[in-house]
Design an enzyme around this catalytic site. Sequence first.
Site, PDB file in Angstrom:
ATOM      1  N   ARG A 179       0.795  -1.290   0.004  1.00  0.00           N
ATOM      2  CA  ARG A 179       0.086   0.071   0.082  1.00  0.00           C
ATOM      3  C   ARG A 179       0.668   1.275   0.004  1.00  0.00           C
ATOM      4  NH1 ARG A 179      -3.045  -3.534   3.459  1.00  0.00           N
ATOM      5  NH2 ARG A 179      -5.018  -4.096   2.393  1.00  0.00           N
ATOM      6  N   LYS A 206       2.873  11.190 -11.135  1.00  0.00           N
ATOM      7  CA  LYS A 206       2.009  10.296 -12.138  1.00  0.00           C
ATOM      8  C   LYS A 206       2.808   8.958 -12.350  1.00  0.00           C
ATOM      9  CE  LYS A 206      -1.074  13.134 -14.754  1.00  0.00           C
ATOM     10  NZ  LYS A 206      -1.726  13.467 -16.220  1.00  0.00           N
ATOM     11  N   GLU A 260       8.783  17.390 -25.021  1.00  0.00           N
ATOM     12  CA  GLU A 260       8.068  17.807 -23.536  1.00  0.00           C
ATOM     13  C   GLU A 260       8.379  19.217 -23.473  1.00  0.00           C
ATOM     14  OE1 GLU A 260       5.560  16.269 -22.083  1.00  0.00           O
ATOM     15  OE2 GLU A 260       5.875  14.280 -22.586  1.00  0.00           O
ATOM     16  N   LYS A 309       6.757  22.563 -14.241  1.00  0.00           N
ATOM     17  CA  LYS A 309       5.994  21.542 -14.110  1.00  0.00           C
ATOM     18  C   LYS A 309       6.050  21.645 -12.224  1.00  0.00           C
ATOM     19  CE  LYS A 309       4.825  16.749 -14.451  1.00  0.00           C
ATOM     20  NZ  LYS A 309       5.155  15.358 -15.336  1.00  0.00           N
ATOM     21  N   GLU A 363      -4.791  16.579 -10.851  1.00  0.00           N
ATOM     22  CA  GLU A 363      -5.189  17.075 -12.035  1.00  0.00           C
ATOM     23  C   GLU A 363      -6.678  17.239 -12.144  1.00  0.00           C
ATOM     24  OE1 GLU A 363      -5.315  14.723 -16.469  1.00  0.00           O
ATOM     25  OE2 GLU A 363      -3.075  15.268 -15.409  1.00  0.00           O
ATOM     26  N   ARG A 385      -3.707  21.289 -14.087  1.00  0.00           N
ATOM     27  CA  ARG A 385      -2.769  20.224 -14.329  1.00  0.00           C
ATOM     28  C   ARG A 385      -2.959  19.564 -15.934  1.00  0.00           C
ATOM     29  NH1 ARG A 385       0.495  15.792 -10.668  1.00  0.00           N
ATOM     30  NH2 ARG A 385       1.587  14.808 -12.815  1.00  0.00           N
ATOM     31  N   ASN A 444      -1.008  18.012 -20.676  1.00  0.00           N
ATOM     32  CA  ASN A 444      -1.559  16.772 -21.562  1.00  0.00           C
ATOM     33  C   ASN A 444      -1.514  17.466 -22.919  1.00  0.00           C
ATOM     34  OD1 ASN A 444      -1.888  14.756 -19.593  1.00  0.00           O
ATOM     35  ND2 ASN A 444      -3.605  15.764 -18.821  1.00  0.00           N
ATOM     36  N   HIS A 450      -0.936  14.957 -25.777  1.00  0.00           N
ATOM     37  CA  HIS A 450      -0.869  13.868 -25.300  1.00  0.00           C
ATOM     38  C   HIS A 450      -2.157  12.869 -25.799  1.00  0.00           C
ATOM     39  CE1 HIS A 450       2.431  15.347 -23.238  1.00  0.00           C
ATOM     40  NE2 HIS A 450       2.806  14.342 -22.716  1.00  0.00           N
ATOM     41  N   HIS A 454      -1.019   9.562 -27.308  1.00  0.00           N
ATOM     42  CA  HIS A 454      -1.207   8.374 -26.724  1.00  0.00           C
ATOM     43  C   HIS A 454      -2.171   7.340 -27.677  1.00  0.00           C
ATOM     44  CE1 HIS A 454      -0.940   9.997 -22.144  1.00  0.00           C
ATOM     45  NE2 HIS A 454       0.138   9.752 -22.819  1.00  0.00           N
ATOM     46  N   HIS A 486       7.503   7.911 -27.212  1.00  0.00           N
ATOM     47  CA  HIS A 486       6.450   8.613 -26.428  1.00  0.00           C
ATOM     48  C   HIS A 486       6.459  10.131 -26.901  1.00  0.00           C
ATOM     49  CE1 HIS A 486       3.772  10.435 -23.599  1.00  0.00           C
ATOM     50  NE2 HIS A 486       4.784  11.155 -23.101  1.00  0.00           N
TER      51      HIS A 486
END
Length: 370
Positions: free
Chosen positions: A120, A142, A184, A226, A236, A240, A244, A247, A251, A264
């Site tokens: 956990r 993330k 990026e 960032k 997010e 935030r 993206n 993205h 993606h 990527h």
Amino acid sequence: MTVTVQVELEPRPYPIHIGPGLLAVDGMLSRLTTDQRVLVVTNDTIAPQYLDALHAALGRAAGVGDCVLPDGERWKELGTLARIYDAALDHGCGRDSLFIALGGGVIGDMAGFAAATWLRGVPLIQIPTTLLAQVDSSVGGKTGVNHPRGKNLIGAFHQPHAVIADTDTLATLDDRQLRAGLAEVIKYGLIRDSALFEWLEAHVEDVLARHADALRHVIERSCRNKAAVVAADERETGMRALLNLGHTFGHAIETATGYDAWLHGEAVAAGLCMAARVSERGGHLTSAERERVERLIARAGLPTAPPPIPVQRMHALMQSDKKTVGGRIRLILLDAIGEGVIRDDYRDADLAAELERGAVPAASSRLGDA
């Protein structure tokens, strides 16, 4: 020269250390790891180059175990993740253990998700070794793995205790990976830092030539951007999402090409141009600004258009993206260079036209009036 950028999160802020030779700095890692058991997660490309140096920096042989994974985005999946859990069991990692991610974005995401879910949650240190990881993926918490039907669909937020970006590790990074990381950096210039975008227009060749001052500048500037966004919106729920930009398109490209043919950053670069063109079609971005976006990305040696993908396939993959709300694809678009905006009020015809632009020519690929 080492620069430290602080990510101001409550209740636990954390540092991003940026500079050359940080793996060799006396005491930096040993102070962060104390007496706990440590599991180093890396891949078979990075391990021969930097694993011994990391062990030396930790300053102790006992209590340090390794998990060496295969290299590549296609291994970022649940089966590979299980190998990290197996290594943690074999090494006797308990709740007081620490995971270290030594590698690029794939390793950082997988080791981070393993740290978030092992018993956990255990502490994590990110040691990014690619430009993309140093400017983006190692910061912000993330983590996750891919699903065959979508990128990063399985994941968790898990902030690191520290990020150590040793810029000397970029010396062994191949040119394609270096270019991918620039996507990026360009993104930050587009969403909130027009001065960075203008600096890249003047100096992108210096970054590609690996000039030390240029690399340090883009890494520090990106991390500051960032860190500010993450501190304002860790989970997010609002701004935030601007991170993206490109993205949702990117993606979908990665998934459609099997997480193998395109890096990527290459997919994100094409996605940035696609977002700019949709923004222009909607009347929010001028044609001159759109041309600047495409020109800079091309100068960085990155693609400005996606590979041929049937429109219906591209649209379906975008709909499965995490940023879809109420069945509608939420896009990050541009009102100007340096002004990103979250939009769900774009015209469907503008998105359809962009997807048609580079699609596989086939009548059955059309979105119709969607």
